[in-house]
Design a protein around this motif. Structure first.
Motif, PDB file in Angstrom:
ATOM      1  N   CYS A  46       0.828  -1.211   0.000  1.00  0.00           N
ATOM      2  CA  CYS A  46       0.000   0.000   0.000  1.00  0.00           C
ATOM      3  C   CYS A  46       0.864   1.265   0.000  1.00  0.00           C
ATOM      4  O   CYS A  46       1.787   1.392   0.799  1.00  0.00           O
ATOM      5  CB  CYS A  46      -0.902   0.005   1.233  1.00  0.00           C
ATOM      6  SG  CYS A  46      -1.874   1.524   1.400  1.00  0.00           S
ATOM      7  N   CYS A  49      -2.396   5.759  -1.445  1.00  0.00           N
ATOM      8  CA  CYS A  49      -2.874   6.634  -2.525  1.00  0.00           C
ATOM      9  C   CYS A  49      -4.306   7.105  -2.251  1.00  0.00           C
ATOM     10  O   CYS A  49      -4.776   8.056  -2.861  1.00  0.00           O
ATOM     11  CB  CYS A  49      -2.824   5.899  -3.862  1.00  0.00           C
ATOM     12  SG  CYS A  49      -4.065   4.581  -4.019  1.00  0.00           S
ATOM     13  N   LEU A  50      -5.011   6.433  -1.360  1.00  0.00           N
ATOM     14  CA  LEU A  50      -6.368   6.787  -0.921  1.00  0.00           C
ATOM     15  C   LEU A  50      -7.462   6.499  -1.945  1.00  0.00           C
ATOM     16  O   LEU A  50      -8.582   6.966  -1.798  1.00  0.00           O
ATOM     17  CB  LEU A  50      -6.438   8.255  -0.465  1.00  0.00           C
ATOM     18  CG  LEU A  50      -5.538   8.616   0.710  1.00  0.00           C
ATOM     19  CD1 LEU A  50      -5.678  10.087   1.055  1.00  0.00           C
ATOM     20  CD2 LEU A  50      -5.838   7.748   1.912  1.00  0.00           C
ATOM     21  N   CYS A  52      -8.893   3.608  -2.468  1.00  0.00           N
ATOM     22  CA  CYS A  52      -9.896   2.779  -1.797  1.00  0.00           C
ATOM     23  C   CYS A  52     -10.732   3.634  -0.845  1.00  0.00           C
ATOM     24  O   CYS A  52     -11.948   3.479  -0.745  1.00  0.00           O
ATOM     25  CB  CYS A  52      -9.231   1.625  -1.061  1.00  0.00           C
ATOM     26  SG  CYS A  52      -7.968   2.137   0.110  1.00  0.00           S
ATOM     27  N   CYS A  85      -8.051  -1.039  -6.077  1.00  0.00           N
ATOM     28  CA  CYS A  85      -6.623  -0.921  -5.738  1.00  0.00           C
ATOM     29  C   CYS A  85      -5.763  -1.449  -6.887  1.00  0.00           C
ATOM     30  O   CYS A  85      -5.711  -2.646  -7.133  1.00  0.00           O
ATOM     31  CB  CYS A  85      -6.301  -1.676  -4.451  1.00  0.00           C
ATOM     32  SG  CYS A  85      -4.539  -1.558  -4.036  1.00  0.00           S
TER      33      CYS A  85
HETATM   34  S1  SF4 Z   1      -6.039   1.765  -3.129  1.00  0.00           S
HETATM   35 FE1  SF4 Z   1      -5.959   1.700  -0.866  1.00  0.00          FE
HETATM   36  S2  SF4 Z   1      -4.876  -0.226  -0.345  1.00  0.00           S
HETATM   37 FE2  SF4 Z   1      -4.494   0.240  -2.523  1.00  0.00          FE
HETATM   38  S3  SF4 Z   1      -2.533   1.356  -2.522  1.00  0.00           S
HETATM   39 FE3  SF4 Z   1      -4.194   2.877  -2.498  1.00  0.00          FE
HETATM   40  S4  SF4 Z   1      -4.523   3.325  -0.305  1.00  0.00           S
HETATM   41 FE4  SF4 Z   1      -3.349   1.429  -0.422  1.00  0.00          FE
END
Ligand code: SF4
Ligand code: SF4
Length: 98
Positions: A46, A49-50, A52, A85
Protein backbone atom coordinates in the motif's frame (compact mmCIF):
# COMPACT_ATOMS: atom_id res chain seq x y z
CA UNK A 1 -25.89 14.33 6.72
CA UNK A 2 -23.45 16.84 5.23
CA UNK A 3 -21.03 15.41 2.67
CA UNK A 4 -17.64 16.88 3.57
CA UNK A 5 -16.27 16.83 0.02
CA UNK A 6 -19.21 18.80 -1.42
CA UNK A 7 -18.51 21.81 0.74
CA UNK A 8 -14.75 21.51 1.18
CA UNK A 9 -13.05 20.66 -2.10
CA UNK A 10 -9.56 19.41 -1.24
CA UNK A 11 -6.67 20.55 -3.43
CA UNK A 12 -4.08 18.38 -1.73
CA UNK A 13 -4.06 14.82 -0.32
CA UNK A 14 -3.28 16.23 3.11
CA UNK A 15 -6.58 18.13 3.09
CA UNK A 16 -8.60 14.93 2.76
CA UNK A 17 -10.07 14.14 6.19
CA UNK A 18 -8.71 11.18 8.14
CA UNK A 19 -12.14 9.75 8.86
CA UNK A 20 -15.18 9.07 6.64
CA UNK A 21 -16.65 12.08 4.84
CA UNK A 22 -20.10 11.83 6.41
CA UNK A 23 -21.20 12.88 9.84
CA UNK A 24 -22.70 10.05 11.86
CA UNK A 25 -26.31 9.80 10.83
CA UNK A 26 -28.56 6.88 10.12
CA UNK A 27 -25.97 4.21 9.28
CA UNK A 28 -24.78 3.53 12.81
CA UNK A 29 -25.79 -0.13 13.15
CA UNK A 30 -22.85 -2.53 13.04
CA UNK A 31 -23.14 -4.76 10.01
CA UNK A 32 -20.09 -6.99 10.33
CA UNK A 33 -22.28 -9.95 11.28
CA UNK A 34 -23.46 -10.66 7.76
CA UNK A 35 -20.07 -10.28 6.05
CA UNK A 36 -18.45 -13.56 4.95
CA UNK A 37 -15.26 -12.08 3.49
CA UNK A 38 -13.22 -9.14 4.70
CA UNK A 39 -10.68 -6.92 2.93
CA UNK A 40 -7.17 -7.03 4.33
CA UNK A 41 -4.61 -4.38 3.37
CA UNK A 42 -0.98 -5.37 2.86
CA UNK A 43 0.97 -2.41 4.30
CA UNK A 44 4.05 -3.43 2.31
CA UNK A 45 2.21 -2.94 -1.00
CA UNK A 46 0.00 0.00 0.00
CA UNK A 47 1.27 3.46 -0.99
CA UNK A 48 -1.60 5.28 0.79
CA UNK A 49 -2.87 6.63 -2.53
CA UNK A 50 -6.37 6.79 -0.92
CA UNK A 51 -8.19 5.38 -3.96
CA UNK A 52 -9.90 2.78 -1.80
CA UNK A 53 -10.77 5.47 0.76
CA UNK A 54 -12.45 7.56 -1.94
CA UNK A 55 -14.41 4.65 -3.43
CA UNK A 56 -15.61 2.71 -0.38
CA UNK A 57 -19.40 3.12 -0.52
CA UNK A 58 -19.68 2.98 3.26
CA UNK A 59 -16.84 5.35 4.14
CA UNK A 60 -15.24 2.82 6.47
CA UNK A 61 -11.66 3.21 5.24
CA UNK A 62 -9.66 5.81 7.15
CA UNK A 63 -6.16 7.12 7.60
CA UNK A 64 -4.27 6.53 10.82
CA UNK A 65 -0.62 7.22 11.58
CA UNK A 66 0.26 7.44 7.89
CA UNK A 67 -1.48 4.18 7.04
CA UNK A 68 -4.86 3.16 5.66
CA UNK A 69 -7.10 1.11 7.91
CA UNK A 70 -10.59 -0.38 7.74
CA UNK A 71 -13.34 -0.15 10.34
CA UNK A 72 -14.48 -3.78 10.36
CA UNK A 73 -17.52 -2.99 12.49
CA UNK A 74 -19.13 -1.35 9.45
CA UNK A 75 -17.34 -2.87 6.42
CA UNK A 76 -19.86 -4.99 4.51
CA UNK A 77 -17.28 -6.96 2.53
CA UNK A 78 -18.41 -5.78 -0.92
CA UNK A 79 -14.87 -5.93 -2.35
CA UNK A 80 -14.97 -2.61 -4.20
CA UNK A 81 -11.79 -1.53 -2.41
CA UNK A 82 -9.99 -4.64 -3.69
CA UNK A 83 -11.12 -3.97 -7.25
CA UNK A 84 -10.12 -0.31 -7.14
CA UNK A 85 -6.62 -0.92 -5.74
CA UNK A 86 -4.27 -0.94 -8.72
CA UNK A 87 -1.36 -2.21 -6.65
CA UNK A 88 -3.10 -5.37 -5.49
CA UNK A 89 -2.61 -4.34 -1.87
CA UNK A 90 -6.04 -5.60 -0.77
CA UNK A 91 -7.07 -9.26 -0.57
CA UNK A 92 -10.46 -10.58 0.47
CA UNK A 93 -10.15 -13.20 3.19
CA UNK A 94 -12.84 -15.54 4.50
CA UNK A 95 -14.31 -14.68 7.88
CA UNK A 96 -13.28 -17.31 10.40
CA UNK A 97 -16.52 -17.22 12.37
CA UNK A 98 -18.86 -17.23 9.41
S1 SF4 B 1 -6.04 1.77 -3.13
FE1 SF4 B 1 -5.96 1.70 -0.87
S2 SF4 B 1 -4.88 -0.23 -0.35
FE2 SF4 B 1 -4.49 0.24 -2.52
S3 SF4 B 1 -2.53 1.36 -2.52
FE3 SF4 B 1 -4.19 2.88 -2.50
S4 SF4 B 1 -4.52 3.33 -0.31
FE4 SF4 B 1 -3.35 1.43 -0.42
S1 SF4 C 1 -15.20 -4.27 1.32
FE1 SF4 C 1 -16.62 -2.63 0.67
S2 SF4 C 1 -17.37 -1.73 2.59
FE2 SF4 C 1 -15.54 -2.92 3.12
S3 SF4 C 1 -13.86 -1.44 3.07
FE3 SF4 C 1 -13.97 -2.42 1.03
S4 SF4 C 1 -15.25 -1.05 -0.21
FE4 SF4 C 1 -15.60 -0.52 1.96
Amino acid sequence: MKPFLRENIPTDLEEIPDAPAYEAGYLVTKNAGWRNVRPVIDPLKCTVCLNCYLHCPDGVIFRKDGRVEIDYDFCKGCGICKKICRLGAIEMEAEKNG
